[in-house]
Design an enzyme around this catalytic site. Sequence first.
Site, PDB file in Angstrom:
ATOM      1  N   LYS A  75       0.857  -1.182   0.000  1.00  0.00           N
ATOM      2  CA  LYS A  75       0.000   0.000   0.000  1.00  0.00           C
ATOM      3  C   LYS A  75       0.896   1.236   0.000  1.00  0.00           C
ATOM      4  CE  LYS A  75      -4.101   1.924   2.211  1.00  0.00           C
ATOM      5  NZ  LYS A  75      -5.037   1.854   3.367  1.00  0.00           N
ATOM      6  N   ASN A 120     -14.091   3.518  -3.818  1.00  0.00           N
ATOM      7  CA  ASN A 120     -13.407   3.705  -2.543  1.00  0.00           C
ATOM      8  C   ASN A 120     -12.890   5.135  -2.441  1.00  0.00           C
ATOM      9  OD1 ASN A 120     -10.160   3.892  -2.514  1.00  0.00           O
ATOM     10  ND2 ASN A 120     -10.832   2.835  -4.373  1.00  0.00           N
ATOM     11  N   CYS A 149      -3.691   8.512  -7.502  1.00  0.00           N
ATOM     12  CA  CYS A 149      -4.804   8.389  -6.558  1.00  0.00           C
ATOM     13  C   CYS A 149      -5.770   9.543  -6.788  1.00  0.00           C
ATOM     14  CB  CYS A 149      -4.286   8.408  -5.123  1.00  0.00           C
ATOM     15  SG  CYS A 149      -5.591   8.183  -3.892  1.00  0.00           S
ATOM     16  N   LYS A 178       2.699   4.991 -12.040  1.00  0.00           N
ATOM     17  CA  LYS A 178       1.302   4.563 -12.071  1.00  0.00           C
ATOM     18  C   LYS A 178       0.436   5.745 -12.490  1.00  0.00           C
ATOM     19  CE  LYS A 178      -2.155   1.991  -9.419  1.00  0.00           C
ATOM     20  NZ  LYS A 178      -2.442   1.313  -8.133  1.00  0.00           N
TER      21      LYS A 178
END
Length: 428
Positions: free
Chosen positions: A98, A129, A191, A229
Amino acid sequence: MQQNLLRSRTSHASARAPSRPLATRRLSVVPRVGANGTGLDEPIELVDGRVTSGPDLSVEVNGLKLPNPFIIGSGPPGTNYQVMKKAFDEGWGGVICKTLSLDSSKVVNVTPRYAKLRDYSGKVFGWQNFELISDRPFSVMIDEMKRLRQEYPGRILIASIMEEYNQGAWEEIIGRCEEIGVDAFEINFSCPHGLPERRMGMAMGQDPEILGEVCGWINKAATKPVWAKMTPNVTDIAYPAGVALAAGCEGVAAINTISCITGVNLDTLRPEPSVEGYSTPGGYSWKAVKPIALAKCTAIAKLIEREYAGQGRSLSGIGGVETGGDAAEFILLGSDTVQVCTGVMIHGYPVVKNLCGGLQRFMAKHGFNSIAEFKGKSLPYVTVHSELVKRQRDAIAAKRAARVGLNNDAEWSGEDFVKNAESMVANR
């Protein structure tokens, strides 16, 4: 200079949990059912992640040797020693922890923080989420990853990291992770919720100028492979991916979740999931995002093929992988590895055995003995619309040219009458 490329700011909630633990909405979608009727493939035996028979699933990417292409994606499935150990024990090809940052005291998760979308059979096809990055002290996570490194020396352990726009902080987190022997880094530029006020995650990944500068800092400091990412919450994902690769990243991982709001409760009139009556946009994952993920990964794979052919740049595909067939699609479109996060939260860590079994059966069906034999095999068949038009016109013209017989009565000839008649006989 594109500092404001589709910049999107969201905020995160910081309140206690209400009594309702998990929001659920239902839409009408036909579920995809696997070979055993549960949605999953039949499992196979794995020994330290390796298959014991049949087609070889091992892959080597950026110098990393994985027993199979399935990697635990960054998120709750990699949140501490116990769960990462479980992943290795069950046979996952690699584990990404994580996301870590140096100062976890600024990370405050709330609950509930998930919401599911189901079809009318009850099968989950979408998952929202607004989970933040790790709220555990950096030193604790480092100690646990060091222990994993010692207990599983031959397995692939990747550190997902995210920091502010601060070169010294990036250098420190990279140095401390390399000290314990991580195999690679995945940089969370994607994110979609939480900490945008600190210019972290998607806020950084949507700004190509800052993205390129930070990737430069990271690649200067890191001696291990670096994957960027990427967020799908941009118009053209290939552009920021290209910026990251040009700044020295060995690979790209895509996609992270898609910014979303699950829906509104029509009884309470409050958005879901609700924390003390309030919510915030989160990240959408699972089966519903797979078609989007495939398109985004294809764009990146095309970029790598076009600009970095033969240079060892890699792609790790992410988004809605539940079966070996799902994974095969990502690999056929250019992915080297495939990550799973939500799938573990739904099916558990043993699902890797189902994934490997399904992928092996796909390979056996087509006579493939290794992943390399079919990686990117479908990529040449993805093109632009104008090419589709040209190909269809050419095909129609070819069929017309090859057609036997006369087009109309005006073409009959007195001199070639018998020949004309013979040209239209079916059983010559």
